[in-house]
Design an enzyme around this catalytic site. Structure first.
Site, PDB file in Angstrom:
ATOM      1  CB  SER A 164      42.117  35.163  37.702  1.00 16.67           C
ATOM      2  OG  SER A 164      42.687  36.335  37.174  1.00 16.67           O
ATOM      3  N   GLY A 165      39.830  37.600  38.308  1.00 14.52           N
ATOM      4  CA  GLY A 165      38.829  38.470  37.697  1.00 14.52           C
ATOM      5  C   GLY A 165      37.517  38.537  38.449  1.00 14.52           C
ATOM      6  CB  THR A 169      42.140  43.523  43.824  1.00 13.41           C
ATOM      7  OG1 THR A 169      43.080  42.458  43.653  1.00 13.41           O
ATOM      8  CG2 THR A 169      42.906  44.797  44.143  1.00 13.41           C
ATOM      9  CG  ASN A 210      41.636  40.986  36.941  1.00 14.38           C
ATOM     10  OD1 ASN A 210      41.377  42.140  36.626  1.00 14.38           O
ATOM     11  ND2 ASN A 210      41.710  40.587  38.188  1.00 14.38           N
ATOM     12  CB  SER A 213      45.295  39.647  37.800  1.00 17.04           C
ATOM     13  OG  SER A 213      45.422  38.463  38.555  1.00 17.04           O
ATOM     14  CB  SER A 214      46.241  40.498  43.428  1.00 14.03           C
ATOM     15  OG  SER A 214      45.590  41.706  43.721  1.00 14.03           O
TER      16      SER A 214
END
Length: 583
Positions: A164-165, A169, A210, A213-214
Site C-alpha cells: 500500500s502506497g 494506482t 496512502n 489507496s485502491s
C-alpha cells in the site's frame, strides 16, 4: 559469482551487517584466518572491526556499477547491493530500475517530469522495435507489451503489484495514458481514461499509508481493433473492501465518494432532496475514525469531475440522482439508533430523522426498513418463522445492509462503465490486460480483509516465481543454453496453510467455512479448530500470550491475524430473508 566473503582479498569492498535492518559499506583489511577484519567506510568511517563472523559481511559491487539501470547486470545480487543500487538511482530521481523482465518502481512521493508528451514520444519507438538506449520506464514496458501483441498476435498482460502506497494506482493510470497516446485515434481512448475519476471515487480511500489507496483489485482489458487502435475496454473488479463502509481505523477515511457528495453538492434544493447534513462528520459511519479531510485534496472539485465522468459514460440525470440518493441512504443507515427491548430480548429502531432520511433515500417505508433490520426469517422444513433480533444482532444487520448496498452500487457503476466501453464487433480479440491489485498488507491489527489480500498476493508471488524461474529455465534447457541453474523456494506450503481442502488437509479458509456452518461456531471455536488442523504446520502458529490471534509465515514475512469477527465477515451476515410487516 561467488558471494562468500572467504573468496575476497584484502582491499575488497563489502557490506557489513550491523543489525537486522542496517548494512554498512566496509573494506577488508585482513582475510586469512576465517574471520575477516574490516574497516567501515560508512556509518563510522575508519572504525576497524576485527575478527567478525564470516556471515556478517557480503561482497559489494565495484563503484563503476553504481546506479546501474538493470539489476541483473550487477556482479553481486545480494540484498544490500540491490538496495544500494535502488537508493543511488532514487537519489538521482531515476525511480525506475529493471530486474530483467521486471520493472521496479519506487514512489517518488512528488511530481517529476517523467510523463510529459515529449517523454511519451521518446518511448513510442519501443512499441515498434526493441530499444536498448532508453532508461527503464513504465512506458517502455507498456510499449513492449503492445509490440508483442502486434507481432505475435496474442493478448498481453501487465501485473502491477506492491504494498500500500507504493504507487500501483498511479502506475496503472500512466500505462493507460501511454496506450491512449500510442494507439488512440478512435475517440474511445478518452472514454477509457475518463473512468479513472469514477473508479477512484467509488473504490479508493485514505489509509494510514496512502491518501488514495485502491480498496479493490481491478483487471482492465484494453481491446484493439484490426488496425491496432483502441476500440474498447472491459473492467473486472475483485475483493472490494466492503467493511470500510461501516468501519475505518483511526486516521483513515471511508470511500472518497461519500465526502465528495457532502462537500460537493452546492445547490440548496439538491442538498435538501438528498437529505445531506452540513458536514461529513454528521454521519456516524464517517465520524468514528476522526478523519474526514485529506491535506491538499479538494473533495468538492473532485465531485464535479466525478459527476461529469458519470454523465460521459452515459448515465442520465435521473440515474445519477438515484445513485446519489442510494449513497445518502447508506450513510443515514449508520445513524439509525437501535434500542434493545429487554422484556423479550428483541430490539427496535428509534423513530427519528435518521430513520426518515434513510427510508426516503432508499425508497422504503419507514416501518418496513425498521422491521427488516430488527427481524429475520428462518425457514424450516414445515414453516417460516420470524425471529426478533437482539440489539447487537440488529446493529450487525444494519451494517450488513449498508455494506451490501454499497457493493451493489459499486457493481452497478462498473457495469455502466463496461456498457459504455463495450467494443461490440470492432474488436480483433486481442487486448492488453492491466492487473492492479492490493499489495501485501500488514497493520497493527490484521483481520479477515488482510488475510484475503495477502492470500491473493501469495498466489501472485507463486505465479511470478514459477514463470520467472521454472519456465525461463525450461526454455534455456530446450535451447541448450549454458547457464547456472537458479534454485528458488516455492511458497506452496504457505498457500496450502490458507487454501488446503480435504483430502489434502484443512487450511484456514476451510476451517473458517466449517465453523460458519456450525450452529454454535464462534471466534473461540474457530481458533481451537485452527489449532487442531494446523498446529504441526511450520507456516502457521499461535501465541499463548495473545489469545485470539494466529500468524501465517507469508513469503513477505510473518503476519499476525486477529480472529475477532472472522466468522461474521465470512458469512457476510446480510439478512436475505428480511421480514416485512404484513400490510
Amino acid at each position: 559469482m561467488d558471494e562468500t566473503v572467504g573468496s575476497l582479498s584484502k582491499g575488497s569492498r563489502v557490506w557489513y551487517k550491523q543489525d537486522a535492518e542496517t548494512w554498512l559499506l566496509a573494506e577488508i583489511k585482513e582475510n586469512s584466518n576465517g574471520k575477516p577484519s574490516v574497516a567501515l567506510i560508512s556509518g563510522h568511517p575508519g572504525k576497524l572491526l576485527q575478527g567478525v563472523e564470516p556471515s556478517r559481511p557480503v561482497p559489494a559491487n565495484p563503484e563503476l556499477q553504481q546506479a546501474i539501470a538493470d539489476l541483473t547486470q550487477l556482479s553481486y545480487l545480494n540484498e544490500p547491493s540491490i538496495l544500494d543500487n535502488l537508493s543511488q538511482r532514487y537519489g538521482g530521481e531515476h525511480i525506475y530500475t529493471n530486474a530483467g523482465p521486471v520493472l521496479i518502481a519506487v514512489n517518488p512521493c512528488k511530481h517529476l517530469p517523467l510523463y510529459t508528451p515529449q517523454v511519451a514520444d521518446q518511448y513510442k519507438a519501443g512499441a515498434f522495435e526493441a530499444v536498448n538506449q532508453l532508461d527503464p520506464h513504465i512506458y517502455l514496458v507498456a510499449g513492449s507489451a503492445f509490440r508483442d501483441m502486434v507481432r505475435q498476435g496474442t493478448s498481453q498482460s501487465l501485473v502491477i503489484n506492491g504494498e500500500s502506497g507504493a504507487g500501483k494506482t498511479e502506475t496503472t493510470k500512466k500505462a493507460m495514458q501511454f496506450f491512449a497516446a500510442l494507439a488512440g485515434g478512435t475517440g474511445v481512448e478518452g472514454q477509457v481514461l475518463e473512468t479513472n475519476p469514477i473508479l477512484e471515487a467509488f473504490g479508493n480511500a485514505k489509509t494510514l499509508r496512502n491518501h488514495n489507496s485502491s480498496r479493490f483489485g481491478k483487471l482492465i482489458e484494453i481491446h484493439f481493433n484490426k488496425t491496432n487502435h483502441i476500440c474498447g475496454a472491459r473492467i473486472r473488479t475483485y475483493l472490494l473492501e466492503k467493511s470500510r463502509v461501516v468501519h475505518q481505523l483511526k486516521g483513515e477515511r471511508s470511500y472518497h465518494i461519500f465526502y465528495q457528495l457532502v462537500r460537493g453538492t452546492k445547490d440548496k434544493t439538491q442538498r435538501e432532496a438528498l437529505r445531506l447534513p452540513g458536514k461529513p462528520s454528521d454521519y456516524n459511519y464517517l465520524a468514528k475514525s476522526g478523519c474526514t479531510e485529506i491535506d491538499g485534496v479538494d473533495d468538492a472539485a473532485n465531485f464535479a469531475e466525478v459527476l461529469e465522468a458519470l454523465s460521459d459514460i452515459g448515465l442520465r440525470p435521473a440515474d445519477i440522482h438515484a445513485l446519489l440518493c442510494t449513497l445518502s441512504g447508506i450513510l443515514w443507515l449508520g445513524n439509525l439508533r437501535v434500542e434493545p427491548v429487554h422484556a423479550d430480548d428483541s430490539s427496535r429502531i428509534k423513530n427519528d430523522a435518521a430513520l426518515s432520511n434513510a427510508a426516503n433515500m432508499l425508497g422504503l417505508r419507514e416501518k418496513d426498513l425498521a422491521y427488516a433490520i430488527t427481524h429475520k426469517k428462518i425457514k424450516t422444513r414445515d414453516e417460516l418463522i420470524v425471529k426478533p433480533l437482539t440489539g447487537q444482532e440488529a446493529v450487525d444487520a444494519r451494517d450488513a445492509l449498508a455494506k451490501a448496498l454499497y457493493a451493489g452500487v459499486f457493481t452497478w457503476v462498473v457495469a455502466a462503465i463496461n456498457a459504455k466501453l463495450d467494443m461490440g464487433k470492432k474488436a480483433s480479440g486481442r487486448f492488453i490486460a492491466i492487473l492492479d491489485i492490493y499489495g501485501f498488507e500488514q497493520f497493527q491489527t490484521n483481520s479477515f480483509e488482510q488475510l484475503c489480500i495477502n492470500y491473493a498476493n501469495e498466489r501472485l508471488q507463486q505465479q511470478f516465481t514459477r514463470h520467472l524461474f521454472t519456465l525461463e529455465q525450461e526454455e534455456y534447457e530446450s535451447e541448450g543454453i549454458d547457464w547456472t541453474k537458479v534454485e528458488w523456494v516455492d511458497n506452496q506450503a504457505c498457500v496450502d496453510v490458507i487454501e488446503a481442502m480435504p483430502p489434502k488437509g484443512l487450511g484456514v479458509l476451510a476451517v473458517l467455512d466449517s465453523q460458519c456452518r456450525f450452529p454454535k461456531g464462534s471466534d473461540e471455536t474457530f481458533m481451537h479448530a485452527l489449532g487442531d488442523a494446523l498446529a504441526a504446520n511450520d507456516h502457521f502458529g499461535t501465541n499463548p500470550r495473545r489469545p485470539g490471534e494466529f500468524f501465517v509465515n507469508h513469503y513477505a514475512g510473518p503476519v499476525s491475524y486477529n480472529s475477532a469477527g472472522f466468522l461474521d465477515k465470512n458469512k457476510d451476515m446480510l439478512n436475505t430473508g428480511a421480514a416485512l410487516p404484513a400490510g
